[in-house]
Scaffold this motif. Structure first.
Motif, PDB file in Angstrom:
ATOM      1  N   TYR A 389       0.839  -1.220   0.000  1.00 12.94           N
ATOM      2  CA  TYR A 389       0.000   0.000   0.000  1.00 12.94           C
ATOM      3  C   TYR A 389       0.864   1.257   0.000  1.00 12.94           C
ATOM      4  O   TYR A 389       0.595   2.213  -0.737  1.00 12.94           O
ATOM      5  CB  TYR A 389      -0.943  -0.008   1.209  1.00 12.94           C
ATOM      6  CG  TYR A 389      -1.741   1.262   1.331  1.00 12.94           C
ATOM      7  CD1 TYR A 389      -2.711   1.594   0.390  1.00 12.94           C
ATOM      8  CD2 TYR A 389      -1.499   2.141   2.388  1.00 12.94           C
ATOM      9  CE1 TYR A 389      -3.436   2.780   0.490  1.00 12.94           C
ATOM     10  CE2 TYR A 389      -2.224   3.327   2.509  1.00 12.94           C
ATOM     11  CZ  TYR A 389      -3.178   3.637   1.552  1.00 12.94           C
ATOM     12  OH  TYR A 389      -3.885   4.811   1.653  1.00 12.94           O
ATOM     13  N   GLN A 390       1.904   1.245   0.815  1.00 12.79           N
ATOM     14  CA  GLN A 390       2.803   2.396   0.883  1.00 12.79           C
ATOM     15  C   GLN A 390       3.478   2.665  -0.463  1.00 12.79           C
ATOM     16  O   GLN A 390       3.614   3.813  -0.892  1.00 12.79           O
ATOM     17  CB  GLN A 390       3.867   2.174   1.971  1.00 12.79           C
ATOM     18  CG  GLN A 390       3.361   2.296   3.393  1.00 12.79           C
ATOM     19  CD  GLN A 390       2.939   3.719   3.724  1.00 12.79           C
ATOM     20  OE1 GLN A 390       3.517   4.688   3.259  1.00 12.79           O
ATOM     21  NE2 GLN A 390       1.876   3.843   4.529  1.00 12.79           N
ATOM     22  N   LEU A 393       0.961   4.186  -2.750  1.00 15.95           N
ATOM     23  CA  LEU A 393       0.582   5.513  -2.263  1.00 15.95           C
ATOM     24  C   LEU A 393       1.666   6.541  -2.552  1.00 15.95           C
ATOM     25  O   LEU A 393       1.374   7.678  -2.948  1.00 15.95           O
ATOM     26  CB  LEU A 393       0.310   5.442  -0.760  1.00 15.95           C
ATOM     27  CG  LEU A 393      -0.136   6.745  -0.081  1.00 15.95           C
ATOM     28  CD1 LEU A 393      -1.493   7.191  -0.627  1.00 15.95           C
ATOM     29  CD2 LEU A 393      -0.200   6.570   1.438  1.00 15.95           C
ATOM     30  N   LEU A 410      -5.913  -7.273  -4.859  1.00 16.99           N
ATOM     31  CA  LEU A 410      -5.398  -6.295  -3.896  1.00 16.99           C
ATOM     32  C   LEU A 410      -6.478  -5.280  -3.509  1.00 16.99           C
ATOM     33  O   LEU A 410      -6.548  -4.845  -2.361  1.00 16.99           O
ATOM     34  CB  LEU A 410      -4.184  -5.558  -4.475  1.00 16.99           C
ATOM     35  CG  LEU A 410      -2.829  -6.237  -4.343  1.00 16.99           C
ATOM     36  CD1 LEU A 410      -1.759  -5.394  -5.031  1.00 16.99           C
ATOM     37  CD2 LEU A 410      -2.453  -6.464  -2.881  1.00 16.99           C
ATOM     38  N   ILE A 414      -7.104  -4.524   0.141  1.00 20.50           N
ATOM     39  CA  ILE A 414      -6.722  -3.179   0.577  1.00 20.50           C
ATOM     40  C   ILE A 414      -7.702  -2.195  -0.059  1.00 20.50           C
ATOM     41  O   ILE A 414      -7.422  -1.589  -1.110  1.00 20.50           O
ATOM     42  CB  ILE A 414      -5.269  -2.833   0.166  1.00 20.50           C
ATOM     43  CG1 ILE A 414      -4.316  -3.960   0.559  1.00 20.50           C
ATOM     44  CG2 ILE A 414      -4.811  -1.527   0.803  1.00 20.50           C
ATOM     45  CD1 ILE A 414      -2.892  -3.748   0.118  1.00 20.50           C
ATOM     46  N   LEU A 417      -6.935   1.334  -1.730  1.00 20.63           N
ATOM     47  CA  LEU A 417      -6.405   1.513  -3.076  1.00 20.63           C
ATOM     48  C   LEU A 417      -7.504   1.918  -4.053  1.00 20.63           C
ATOM     49  O   LEU A 417      -7.220   2.530  -5.089  1.00 20.63           O
ATOM     50  CB  LEU A 417      -5.727   0.225  -3.565  1.00 20.63           C
ATOM     51  CG  LEU A 417      -4.371  -0.123  -2.947  1.00 20.63           C
ATOM     52  CD1 LEU A 417      -3.892  -1.480  -3.450  1.00 20.63           C
ATOM     53  CD2 LEU A 417      -3.345   0.950  -3.283  1.00 20.63           C
TER      54      LEU A 417
END
Length: 433
Positions: A389-390, A393, A410, A414, A417
């Protein structure tokens, strides 16, 4: 351009941005190989021409070094440039032997290590320089191309059985071998990437499925004629010529080198002809024996015709037939209309069709599809999911080409996203403006 070349360029490009291999680039290309691609990108950018020119320089060096080695240590009774001529022909077996691959760079140091073993065998000296250098060159070769790690058992067997290493020389060669590997591991420890270096480079790519760019049967078809000539040369040298003790040791050394070189191919993560480049010095040695030891002029004329005309012609026909039969569809980069969508954008390709990167840049570390899949599918590891995720992002790729449904999964795991990306069509996600 072949797919591995584009992978190497993308890795060099990422490193030129101040990022680190394995930590910021998920791939298993050797650290020293990536260092070379990084320098090339800093100076020349994405230049396929430079890959070919630098490869040509290394090939010329290998040819000159092998020929000089045979002359210096009297591998044959007469000083001759036949090995150089033979090796030039062998390098034209396949078009991808002429690019700056990790196996070419690592194989160059492996040949230098072989030269040091030659010195130790022939001179029978008690000095430590050649023993230490043989180990160090072998260790450096591994950092360029991991499958060359098989040189370690080769060094042990050849050093003890053929070169007659003493215990002190044996320990010294092992020290030389592990020193560059230890220094490289220490560097990745300093940048807090030692686990990634160990997992991605040393182990992960060897336990997952390899990229079968070209079928093994088709590769063996390309090398069939040189292999047959090498077997004939071995028999000619065995049956038609009495050789000295030193020459006998050299033959044993080369034969052992050929066996371990073939074993190294079993560890490769990409099934391609260029992985076979490290067997060329051994093939050169045995094929040369045909032209040195045979005295029948008709036989020499026939073998000359087969080598200097037959081998290049078979390599060319092999390429043409492979293109027509679709053998290289997953190997050669072919730009189609669908790939134009990524031109000039930062993207992520989650699949095997990496032609989208030809005129685009890689965002996020996920370069190697098979290694990336291991991370992106690791839904039970919250640290991995947080890291994924990081990455998305922070780098925010403009396009995500999802060929295997990884990103779709994903989005389920998550949901945040979904705030960043919208689906444009099946398998294509675009960054929300």
């Amino acid at each position: 351009m072949i797919q591995p070349e584009l992978i190497w360029m993308l890795a060099g490009e990422r490193l030129s941005e101040g990022l680190h291999m394995y930590k910021d680039v998920v791939d298993d290309t050797g650290p020293l190989s990536v260092g070379a691609y990084w320098v090339i990108h800093l100076i020349f950018g994405r230049s396929l021409v430079m890959y070919k020119l630098l490869a040509a320089l290394l090939i010329i060096f290998q040819i000159a070094y092998i020929n000089a080695l045979f002359i210096r240590y009297k591998s044959f009774e007469e000083n001759t440039y036949i090995p150089a001529a033979v090796m030039v022909v062998l390098f034209h077996l396949s078009f991808d032997l002429l690019t700056l691959s990790p196996s070419l760079m690592g194989g160059t140091f492996l040949i230098m290590a072989l030269g040091q073993l030659y010195a130790q065998t022939v001179l029978q000296k008690e000095g430590s320089d050649s023993v230490l250098l043989a180990g160090m060159f072998g260790g450096v070769a591994v950092l360029f191309h991991f499958p060359l790690i098989v040189f370690l058992p080769f060094l042990v067997v050849a050093g003890i059985a053929i070169s007659g290493f003493t215990f002190r020389q044996f320990i010294l060669s092992l020290f030389g071998y592990f020193l560059p590997i230890f220094l490289c591991a220490l560097y990745y420890f300093w940048i807090d990437s030692l686990p990634e270096f160990v997992l991605e480079y040393l182990f992960a790519s060897r336990i997952i499925d390899v990229y079968t760019h070209v079928s093994l049967l088709y590769i063996l078809l390309a090398f069939a004629l040189p292999l047959i000539l090498a077997m004939v040369g071995y028999l000619v040298g065995l049956l038609f010529k009495m050789i000295t003790v030193n020459q006998q040791k050299q033959r044993q050394l080369i034969f052992l080198y050929l066996i371990f070189a073939i074993l190294s191919i079993l560890l490769t993560n990409r099934q391609t002809p260029y992985q076979f480049i490290i067997i060329l010095p051994a093939l050169t040695y045995f094929i040369t024996q045909i032209f040195i030891y045979l005295s029948n002029k008709k036989a020499l004329a026939i073998f000359s015709f087969i080598l200097f005309l037959g081998v290049p012609a078979s390599g060319y026909l092999w390429l043409v037939f492979g293109m027509q039969s679709g053998q290289f569809t997953s190997y050669i980069i072919e730009i189609e209309n669908k790939h134009e969508i990524s031109k000039g954008k930062s993207i992520v390709v989650l699949g095997d069709d990496i032609a989208y990167y030809k005129h685009a840049t890689l965002a996020t570390p996920y370069l190697n599809q098979k290694l990336s899949k291991r991370i992106l599918n690791d839904f039970d590891d919250f640290a991995d999911m947080a890291s994924v995720y990081q990455q998305f992002l922070i780098e925010q790729p403009e396009l995500i080409i999802d060929q295997e449904g990884l990103f779709a999964d994903l989005l389920v795991r998550i949901p945040l996203l979904s705030d960043l990306y919208q689906i444009e069509e099946e398998g294509l996600y675009r960054l929300r403006k």
